[in-house]
Motif scaffolding. Structure first.
Motif, PDB file in Angstrom:
ATOM      1  N   GLY A 191       0.807  -1.206   0.000  1.00  0.00           N
ATOM      2  CA  GLY A 191       0.000   0.000   0.000  1.00  0.00           C
ATOM      3  C   GLY A 191       0.844   1.261   0.000  1.00  0.00           C
ATOM      4  N   GLU A 192       0.199   2.374  -0.241  1.00  0.00           N
ATOM      5  CA  GLU A 192       0.906   3.657  -0.315  1.00  0.00           C
ATOM      6  C   GLU A 192       1.290   4.195   1.058  1.00  0.00           C
ATOM      7  N   ILE A 193       0.592   3.752   2.088  1.00  0.00           N
ATOM      8  CA  ILE A 193       0.832   4.262   3.440  1.00  0.00           C
ATOM      9  C   ILE A 193       1.486   3.167   4.272  1.00  0.00           C
ATOM     10  N   VAL A 194       2.604   3.496   4.916  1.00  0.00           N
ATOM     11  CA  VAL A 194       3.254   2.564   5.846  1.00  0.00           C
ATOM     12  C   VAL A 194       2.856   2.979   7.254  1.00  0.00           C
ATOM     13  N   VAL A 195       2.328   2.037   8.028  1.00  0.00           N
ATOM     14  CA  VAL A 195       1.790   2.338   9.349  1.00  0.00           C
ATOM     15  C   VAL A 195       2.584   1.601  10.427  1.00  0.00           C
ATOM     16  N   ILE A 196       2.979   2.346  11.447  1.00  0.00           N
ATOM     17  CA  ILE A 196       3.555   1.770  12.669  1.00  0.00           C
ATOM     18  C   ILE A 196       2.520   1.928  13.766  1.00  0.00           C
ATOM     19  N   THR A 197       2.302   0.887  14.524  1.00  0.00           N
ATOM     20  CA  THR A 197       1.400   1.002  15.664  1.00  0.00           C
ATOM     21  C   THR A 197       1.945   0.167  16.817  1.00  0.00           C
ATOM     22  N   VAL A 198       1.900   0.716  18.015  1.00  0.00           N
ATOM     23  CA  VAL A 198       2.522   0.109  19.197  1.00  0.00           C
ATOM     24  C   VAL A 198       1.547   0.165  20.362  1.00  0.00           C
ATOM     25  N   ASP A 199       1.592  -0.850  21.211  1.00  0.00           N
ATOM     26  CA  ASP A 199       0.740  -0.883  22.401  1.00  0.00           C
ATOM     27  C   ASP A 199       1.415  -1.766  23.444  1.00  0.00           C
ATOM     28  N   THR A 242       5.586  -5.330  25.167  1.00  0.00           N
ATOM     29  CA  THR A 242       5.436  -4.300  24.145  1.00  0.00           C
ATOM     30  C   THR A 242       5.044  -4.978  22.841  1.00  0.00           C
ATOM     31  N   VAL A 243       3.897  -4.574  22.297  1.00  0.00           N
ATOM     32  CA  VAL A 243       3.367  -5.161  21.075  1.00  0.00           C
ATOM     33  C   VAL A 243       3.521  -4.144  19.946  1.00  0.00           C
ATOM     34  N   ALA A 244       3.999  -4.596  18.807  1.00  0.00           N
ATOM     35  CA  ALA A 244       4.205  -3.707  17.661  1.00  0.00           C
ATOM     36  C   ALA A 244       3.647  -4.345  16.402  1.00  0.00           C
ATOM     37  N   SER A 279       0.837  -6.930   3.823  1.00  0.00           N
ATOM     38  CA  SER A 279       2.189  -7.236   4.329  1.00  0.00           C
ATOM     39  C   SER A 279       2.303  -6.921   5.817  1.00  0.00           C
ATOM     40  N   LYS A 280       1.323  -7.380   6.575  1.00  0.00           N
ATOM     41  CA  LYS A 280       1.281  -7.051   8.005  1.00  0.00           C
ATOM     42  C   LYS A 280       2.199  -7.968   8.800  1.00  0.00           C
ATOM     43  N   ARG A 281       2.999  -7.348   9.636  1.00  0.00           N
ATOM     44  CA  ARG A 281       3.824  -8.103  10.574  1.00  0.00           C
ATOM     45  C   ARG A 281       3.483  -7.652  11.983  1.00  0.00           C
ATOM     46  N   VAL A 282       3.257  -8.609  12.884  1.00  0.00           N
ATOM     47  CA  VAL A 282       2.999  -8.299  14.287  1.00  0.00           C
ATOM     48  C   VAL A 282       4.001  -9.070  15.140  1.00  0.00           C
ATOM     49  N   TRP A 283       4.426  -8.477  16.217  1.00  0.00           N
ATOM     50  CA  TRP A 283       5.312  -9.176  17.150  1.00  0.00           C
ATOM     51  C   TRP A 283       5.240  -8.495  18.515  1.00  0.00           C
TER      52      TRP A 283
END
Length: 522
Positions: A191-199, A242-244, A279-283
């Motif tokens: 996609g055109e937007i790369v998103v970082i999200t953390v919790d 920490t989840v990313a 192309s989602k990666r979670v860890w």
């Protein structure tokens, strides 16, 4: 190599005998009264034994063909003393024995080149069985994994061995992603937007594995009742993971009115097709500090960067540590990062403030929240904060009554820089942290939040790594990488130039064009 073995019947005759017995049994009158379920169970049982005999025959054939000679270790010492060694290998099909030549010498460790040729593990469990265990541990508890392995394979693995196999299977997690820096940007679905999200998400830990300050409070507390925990006693038992997540997504342009439909407003009710994350990666990690995990997220972003990406976006819930670290790494890597505060958290603050003015079942509270969400989405968060404070003053609410109002106003004003939803919506950026909330649930809660479970730090970290690989869709690539690393650790370092002498001779004999897949057409 198939035609070079004139005595192959010797090695595979037990398998052929069993196969003929199965065929004869199926053609006999004895099976006429059996239901298909009974047939399935019997064939499965005999099928495992047939596969075990085939594997045993192959190992016997390789052992019989093993070339004798000298063996040079990485210490350059010649090992001339030879003797036959036997080891057990527990596989998906049952236990087999591998006979091979061991090379040793005075005060020298013994080497078995056939172990290196077959990439046999140091433990008794095969790589195929270990992978099955690791996959099941990623999805189920250790006890459930023991049962699943017992029911779906011909092997038996104890609970302690399951834990050890899971821990060893996850050891190459960090190195795998470090060498994977180019595989995502080559993906056609980006996609055109790369998103970082953390919790963050808490995991109940053993007392000795809590962080120092939490462990101190846990040891200082005492139980009031013997039979159950009282209110407040469940605290000081969790360690925060920490989840990313990093993913790409296409723009989704909307107006505030398309998100909120206040009474009396005419809006276009045409349903918009929402783009899906790609192309989602979670860890997640319990061991690493938040700074390390967020740094890894930026590393992931950097090797997704291409001319196709136009926006870099971070979704957060207002955590000050996360905000500080995101801004720090954005400056370090010279990324123009747009930080978006999760609209769901904003809405929760608004609802709490609404109940200071109206009852929790009042339609007026719902209308009050809807109107203010619309104003915030239109870019007027500061106006909303000032207005609710003024209303609380005019209604002469007591300090305790107006506390949720002041909390909401303070939250809006402190995070005003991240509440420019009118700009975000025009740019098509996501404004809710659904992906990371889902990651916290699927990655941690569904697997780690087991009633009565208290995790060790090493065990929990291993499970999180395996589950991250499984949920990110990287399992197959990781396992191939892990097997290569296993060869490097267990065999390559033991021999001169990393290749056993026996393997060099085998290369000279074998055709490099020989097929490596089974000649079966489905």
């Amino acid at each position: 190599m198939q035609g070079s073995y004139s005595n192959e019947d010797i090695f595979f005759s037990p398998a052929r005998e069993l196969f003929e017995e199965i065929v004869e049994w199926l053609g006999s009158d004895r099976v006429c009264g059996l239901e298909h379920g009974e047939l399935e169970n019997k064939l499965l049982e005999n099928g495992y034994e047939l596969l075990r005999r085939l594997l045993q025959g192959y190992f016997d054939r390789r052992s019989d063909d093993e070339i004798e000679g000298e063996c040079l270790g990485s210490d350059q010492a010649r090992r001339t003393h030879k003797k036959k060694l036997t080891r057990k290998l527990t596989t998906l099909f049952g236990t087999v024995r591998v006979n091979r030549i061991g090379y040793g010498g005075r005060k020298l460790n013994s080497l078995s080149p056939l172990d290196a040729e077959l990439n046999l593990p140091p433990s008794q469990y095969s790589h195929g069985l270990t992978e099955r265990v690791a996959v099941e541990v990623a999805r189920s508890g250790f006890g459930e994994t023991v049962e699943i392995i017992s029911q779906t394979t011909a092997a038996k693995v104890g609970k302690r061995q399951v834990e050890e196999l899971a821990f060893n299977s996850a050891c190459d997690f960090d190195q795998f992603y470090h060498q994977q820096q180019s595989h995502i940007e080559q993906s056609p679905q980006t996609g055109e937007i790369v998103v970082i999200t953390v919790d963050g998400k808490g995991v109940v830990m053993r007392t000795e594995d809590l962080r120092a300050h939490t462990r101190k409070r846990a040891l200082a507390s005492s139980k009031k009742l013997n039979k159950r925990l009282t209110k407040g006693e469940k605290r000081n038992s969790k360690r925060m993971a920490t989840v990313a997540s990093v993913y790409t997504i296409d723009p989704f342009v909307r107006t505030p009115e398309q998100i909120v439909n206040p009474e009396g407003e005419e809006v276009d009710k045409k349903e918009l097709k929402r783009p899906l994350p790609q192309s989602k990666r979670v860890w997640a990690s319990l061991i690493k500090q938040p700074e390390v995990v967020i740094s890894e997220a930026f590393d992931e972003v950097l090797h997704r960067r291409s001319t196709q990406q136009k926006h870099f976006c971070a979704l957060v819930d207002g955590n000050k540590t996360q905000l500080s670290l995101l801004n720090k790494f954005a400056r370090k890597h010279q990324i123009n990062l747009t930080i978006v505060l999760d609209i769901i958290h904003v809405i929760e603050y608004l609802w709490k403030a609404a109940f200071a003015f109206y009852s929790d079942t009042s339609k007026q509270a719902e209308d009050w929240v809807s109107k203010r969400i619309l104003l915030i989405l239109q870019g007027h968060s500061s106006t909303v904060a000032a207005g609710m404070r003024r209303s609380a003053t005019l209604r002469k609410l007591s300090p305790s009554q107006r506390k949720p109002v002041d909390n909401c106003a303070r939250y809006l004003l402190n995070n005003a820089a991240y509440l420019k939803y009118d700009d975000y919506l025009r740019a098509g950026l996501p404004i809710a942290t659904g992906v990371i909330e889902g990651a916290c649930r699927h990655l941690i809660k569904d697997r780690m939040d087991i009633t009565g479970a208290r995790w060790s730090l090493q065990g929990a970290e291993a499970v999180l790594r395996l589950r991250s690989l499984y949920l990110s869709g990287d399992w197959h690539q990781y396992w191939q990488f892990h097997l290569k690393q296993e060869y490097q650790r267990n065999h390559h370092v033991l021999y001169l130039d990393g290749v056993p002498l026996m393997k060099r001779l085998l290369y000279a004999r074998c055709s490099t064009t020989a097929p490596t897949t089974l000649p079966i057409t489905v």
